[in-house]
Design a protein around this motif. Structure first.
Motif, PDB file in Angstrom:
ATOM      1  N   PHE A   1      46.315  27.486  52.151  1.00  0.00           N
ATOM      2  CA  PHE A   1      47.636  26.594  51.987  1.00  0.00           C
ATOM      3  C   PHE A   1      47.171  26.753  49.524  1.00  0.00           C
ATOM      4  O   PHE A   1      47.837  26.165  49.638  1.00  0.00           O
ATOM      5  CB  PHE A   1      48.155  25.587  52.420  1.00  0.00           C
ATOM      6  CG  PHE A   1      49.135  26.502  53.610  1.00  0.00           C
ATOM      7  CD1 PHE A   1      48.614  26.574  54.864  1.00  0.00           C
ATOM      8  CD2 PHE A   1      50.576  25.545  53.497  1.00  0.00           C
ATOM      9  CE1 PHE A   1      49.719  27.288  55.618  1.00  0.00           C
ATOM     10  CE2 PHE A   1      51.466  26.565  54.136  1.00  0.00           C
ATOM     11  CZ  PHE A   1      50.847  26.908  55.345  1.00  0.00           C
TER      12      PHE A   1
ATOM     13  N   LEU B   1      47.483  29.285  48.352  1.00  0.00           N
ATOM     14  CA  LEU B   1      49.459  29.678  48.381  1.00  0.00           C
ATOM     15  C   LEU B   1      50.027  28.949  47.193  1.00  0.00           C
ATOM     16  O   LEU B   1      51.150  29.728  47.012  1.00  0.00           O
ATOM     17  CB  LEU B   1      50.136  29.191  49.620  1.00  0.00           C
ATOM     18  CG  LEU B   1      51.613  29.213  49.886  1.00  0.00           C
ATOM     19  CD1 LEU B   1      52.007  30.949  49.962  1.00  0.00           C
ATOM     20  CD2 LEU B   1      52.384  29.221  51.092  1.00  0.00           C
ATOM     21  N   HIS B   2      49.776  27.801  47.096  1.00  0.00           N
ATOM     22  CA  HIS B   2      50.605  27.431  46.347  1.00  0.00           C
ATOM     23  C   HIS B   2      49.850  27.021  44.708  1.00  0.00           C
ATOM     24  O   HIS B   2      51.255  27.116  43.475  1.00  0.00           O
ATOM     25  CB  HIS B   2      50.236  25.501  46.085  1.00  0.00           C
ATOM     26  CG  HIS B   2      50.888  24.909  47.644  1.00  0.00           C
ATOM     27  ND1 HIS B   2      52.145  24.267  47.552  1.00  0.00           N
ATOM     28  CD2 HIS B   2      50.458  24.301  48.807  1.00  0.00           C
ATOM     29  CE1 HIS B   2      52.502  24.090  48.434  1.00  0.00           C
ATOM     30  NE2 HIS B   2      51.574  24.224  49.195  1.00  0.00           N
TER      31      HIS B   2
ATOM     32  N   ALA C   1      49.317  30.548  44.202  1.00  0.00           N
ATOM     33  CA  ALA C   1      50.196  32.187  43.926  1.00  0.00           C
ATOM     34  C   ALA C   1      51.478  31.035  43.594  1.00  0.00           C
ATOM     35  O   ALA C   1      52.428  32.079  42.685  1.00  0.00           O
ATOM     36  CB  ALA C   1      50.536  32.546  44.719  1.00  0.00           C
ATOM     37  N   ARG C   2      52.182  30.428  44.119  1.00  0.00           N
ATOM     38  CA  ARG C   2      53.880  30.275  44.205  1.00  0.00           C
ATOM     39  C   ARG C   2      53.631  29.257  42.468  1.00  0.00           C
ATOM     40  O   ARG C   2      54.467  29.844  41.804  1.00  0.00           O
ATOM     41  CB  ARG C   2      54.014  28.986  44.631  1.00  0.00           C
ATOM     42  CG  ARG C   2      54.343  29.728  46.206  1.00  0.00           C
ATOM     43  CD  ARG C   2      55.061  28.406  47.324  1.00  0.00           C
ATOM     44  NE  ARG C   2      56.523  28.119  46.405  1.00  0.00           N
ATOM     45  CZ  ARG C   2      57.660  26.987  47.003  1.00  0.00           C
ATOM     46  NH1 ARG C   2      56.713  26.444  46.964  1.00  0.00           N
ATOM     47  NH2 ARG C   2      58.399  27.078  46.662  1.00  0.00           N
TER      48      ARG C   2
ATOM     49  N   GLY D   1      49.641  31.738  39.762  1.00  0.00           N
ATOM     50  CA  GLY D   1      48.390  32.967  40.248  1.00  0.00           C
ATOM     51  C   GLY D   1      48.261  33.803  39.732  1.00  0.00           C
ATOM     52  O   GLY D   1      46.651  34.522  39.714  1.00  0.00           O
ATOM     53  N   LEU D   2      48.815  34.544  41.000  1.00  0.00           N
ATOM     54  CA  LEU D   2      48.873  36.101  41.322  1.00  0.00           C
ATOM     55  C   LEU D   2      48.914  37.191  39.485  1.00  0.00           C
ATOM     56  O   LEU D   2      48.502  38.442  39.655  1.00  0.00           O
ATOM     57  CB  LEU D   2      49.843  36.945  42.315  1.00  0.00           C
ATOM     58  CG  LEU D   2      48.820  36.340  43.727  1.00  0.00           C
ATOM     59  CD1 LEU D   2      50.296  36.349  44.528  1.00  0.00           C
ATOM     60  CD2 LEU D   2      48.307  36.878  43.752  1.00  0.00           C
ATOM     61  N   ARG D   3      49.435  35.959  38.508  1.00  0.00           N
ATOM     62  CA  ARG D   3      50.135  37.165  37.860  1.00  0.00           C
ATOM     63  C   ARG D   3      49.819  36.512  36.822  1.00  0.00           C
ATOM     64  O   ARG D   3      49.674  37.391  35.440  1.00  0.00           O
ATOM     65  CB  ARG D   3      51.347  37.790  37.530  1.00  0.00           C
ATOM     66  CG  ARG D   3      52.318  36.762  38.044  1.00  0.00           C
ATOM     67  CD  ARG D   3      53.677  36.927  38.899  1.00  0.00           C
ATOM     68  NE  ARG D   3      54.432  37.535  37.610  1.00  0.00           N
ATOM     69  CZ  ARG D   3      55.553  37.369  36.897  1.00  0.00           C
ATOM     70  NH1 ARG D   3      55.591  35.795  36.216  1.00  0.00           N
ATOM     71  NH2 ARG D   3      55.809  37.912  35.628  1.00  0.00           N
ATOM     72  N   LYS D   4      49.030  35.731  36.379  1.00  0.00           N
ATOM     73  CA  LYS D   4      48.682  34.642  35.021  1.00  0.00           C
ATOM     74  C   LYS D   4      47.880  33.846  35.546  1.00  0.00           C
ATOM     75  O   LYS D   4      47.529  33.533  36.535  1.00  0.00           O
ATOM     76  CB  LYS D   4      49.861  34.565  33.971  1.00  0.00           C
ATOM     77  CG  LYS D   4      50.777  33.574  35.162  1.00  0.00           C
ATOM     78  CD  LYS D   4      52.090  32.823  34.453  1.00  0.00           C
ATOM     79  CE  LYS D   4      52.621  31.748  35.121  1.00  0.00           C
ATOM     80  NZ  LYS D   4      54.601  31.611  34.858  1.00  0.00           N
TER      81      LYS D   4
ATOM     82  N   ASP E   1      51.447  19.093  44.754  1.00  0.00           N
ATOM     83  CA  ASP E   1      51.644  20.380  45.871  1.00  0.00           C
ATOM     84  C   ASP E   1      51.446  20.413  47.200  1.00  0.00           C
ATOM     85  O   ASP E   1      51.703  21.041  48.738  1.00  0.00           O
ATOM     86  CB  ASP E   1      51.365  21.376  45.448  1.00  0.00           C
ATOM     87  CG  ASP E   1      52.251  22.239  44.155  1.00  0.00           C
ATOM     88  OD1 ASP E   1      53.243  21.390  43.533  1.00  0.00           O
ATOM     89  OD2 ASP E   1      51.864  22.983  43.457  1.00  0.00           O
TER      90      ASP E   1
ATOM     91  N   VAL F   1      43.473  31.194  37.918  1.00  0.00           N
ATOM     92  CA  VAL F   1      43.505  33.159  38.308  1.00  0.00           C
ATOM     93  C   VAL F   1      43.042  33.085  39.871  1.00  0.00           C
ATOM     94  O   VAL F   1      42.063  32.962  39.901  1.00  0.00           O
ATOM     95  CB  VAL F   1      43.132  33.821  37.540  1.00  0.00           C
ATOM     96  CG1 VAL F   1      43.509  33.800  36.022  1.00  0.00           C
ATOM     97  CG2 VAL F   1      41.853  34.331  37.412  1.00  0.00           C
ATOM     98  N   ILE F   2      44.402  33.597  40.596  1.00  0.00           N
ATOM     99  CA  ILE F   2      43.295  34.380  41.744  1.00  0.00           C
ATOM    100  C   ILE F   2      42.973  35.417  41.898  1.00  0.00           C
ATOM    101  O   ILE F   2      43.508  36.577  40.963  1.00  0.00           O
ATOM    102  CB  ILE F   2      45.031  34.576  42.450  1.00  0.00           C
ATOM    103  CG1 ILE F   2      45.598  33.205  43.017  1.00  0.00           C
ATOM    104  CG2 ILE F   2      44.816  34.839  43.922  1.00  0.00           C
ATOM    105  CD1 ILE F   2      46.550  32.630  43.923  1.00  0.00           C
TER     106      ILE F   2
ATOM    107  N   LEU G   1      45.482  36.444  51.030  1.00  0.00           N
ATOM    108  CA  LEU G   1      47.108  36.113  50.925  1.00  0.00           C
ATOM    109  C   LEU G   1      47.951  37.284  51.461  1.00  0.00           C
ATOM    110  O   LEU G   1      48.633  37.155  52.472  1.00  0.00           O
ATOM    111  CB  LEU G   1      47.490  35.569  50.003  1.00  0.00           C
ATOM    112  CG  LEU G   1      47.431  34.248  48.503  1.00  0.00           C
ATOM    113  CD1 LEU G   1      47.902  34.239  47.624  1.00  0.00           C
ATOM    114  CD2 LEU G   1      48.168  32.830  49.717  1.00  0.00           C
TER     115      LEU G   1
END
Lengths: 236, 236
Positions: free
Chosen positions: B21, B24-25, B27-28, B31-34, B46, B79-80, B88
């Motif tokens: 989780f 997930l936060h 990513a929201r 973190g998957l793109r920057k 969060d 970053v993820i 995920l």
């Protein structure tokens, strides 16, 4: 199972991670579409917990209205309720949005610097320029905006571009010498359509991002050396 | 962010719900793109945890290679990683599969019993029969397989059908009397194409499921009163 399509606006912070994962395991066993026989040892194995913990989670899920449970001669049967389905769905939607966004584009931020003019030279060659026009949809301004990446996270996302196909800009020979291939990714800088250009043979390290556009980005955006600029790079 | 499409076969039981989780936060927050600036108070909010716990989770995620972290003057950037994205994605795929299956069909199980012959009568009326042929694609055997639902979970899923549109079988009048409308859902019993029929005015309660098919199901499947039969009901 009617998973409503309208969002229930469940606050993700209010979700108990352990309970949510228990619900996920019940869903994987079919609990969204039929009554599922659940033995505590099985569930404990699914969850990687003790049987006592698995039992407690089931009772908690029932008490909170996320599942309905009935005890029969053969064992307990569990179904996920609408409320439980909504809880699963809230996480699904959040994940889906984050993943879809990430599949479409990444954001790389760097500092403007004055380069060697190498990119400008390449872009002005017809062998590249005509391909850029055709494949990226714009006639490139003969110059590149050079960004130096300083944060590890930006280097990480820059590195990801190496593993992506991008749009191939083929190498060519003009009789005197050969020019290597490059790949490009469509991009946006503020609202200006642009592209990131990765030249195969370059004097730059991977901490550099070269951005081309139909206009002089430096001028159009009033940029000076040292300014930080974010580039949204399209992955698809 | 390259979320590979091939499954990594991550065992869901091995996932720590709290860490997942936290990821997930992140990513929201993108973190998957920057690279994402994360302050501990924000993350704690969060997650609905203390700041101490939020900090510990970030360190754990980093130690396990799910995120990369760097500390700058302004705060920490996260970053993820690919490994984190895979984690995920493993949950996303499991959820997606369970939800998609549930959106397509539900399974209702009941005990065969000999009914009043009411269904058989209706099905033999041309006013219904011709609509069934047209809308369900088969000429119904003049009789129904009646199932009595005994488990609460089956009653729950039976009840869900009331809230679904299904396929409308219009009422009609033959001059002497009027017949109410019904709704049908395509279904399968074992491998036989069938349908579930919900008659508007019926003498039966909602603990009964009436199944029609192009053949005599009782005979085709060698069923006797008291046998348990599962019906896969198509929701779409």
């Amino acid at each position: 199972m009617s998973l409503n399509l309208d969002s229930k606006n469940i606050d993700l912070a209010s979700i108990d991670p352990d309970l949510w994962f228990t619900l996920l395991h019940l869903a994987r066993r079919g609990g969204l579409r039929k009554g599922v026989f659940i033995s505590t040892p099985e569930l404990a194995k699914d969850l990687g917990t003790s049987q006592q913990t698995a039992s407690r989670r089931i009772l908690e899920l029932e008490a909170k209205g996320y599942i309905k449970r009935s005890v029969t001669r053969k064992g307990q049967i569990v179904v996920i309720t609408e409320k439980g389905a909504d809880l699963l769905r809230a996480v699904y939607v959040a994940l889906h949005d984050s993943i879809s966004e990430a599949l479409k584009s990444i954001v790389i931020t760097g500092e403007v610097f004055t380069g060697l003019g190498e990119g400008a030279y390449y872009v002005s060659l017809n062998g590249y320029r005509l391909q850029i026009k055709e494949k990226l949809g714009f006639d490139p301004y003969p110059g590149t905006l050079n960004l130096k990446l300083t944060e590890p996270s930006d280097l990480y996302f820059r590195e990801l571009l190496n593993h992506r196909a991008g749009i191939l800009i083929k190498g060519f020979s003009n009789g005197k010498r050969t020019y290597g291939s490059a790949k490009a990714f469509k991009a946006k800088v503020k609202d200006i359509d642009a592209a990131v250009l990765l030249i195969e043979r370059t004097h730059y390290g991977i901490d550099i991002l070269e951005v081309i556009a139909p206009v002089n980005l430096r001028q159009a955006l009033g940029l000076r050396d040292g300014d930080r600029v974010s580039v949204e790079v399209q992955l698809t």
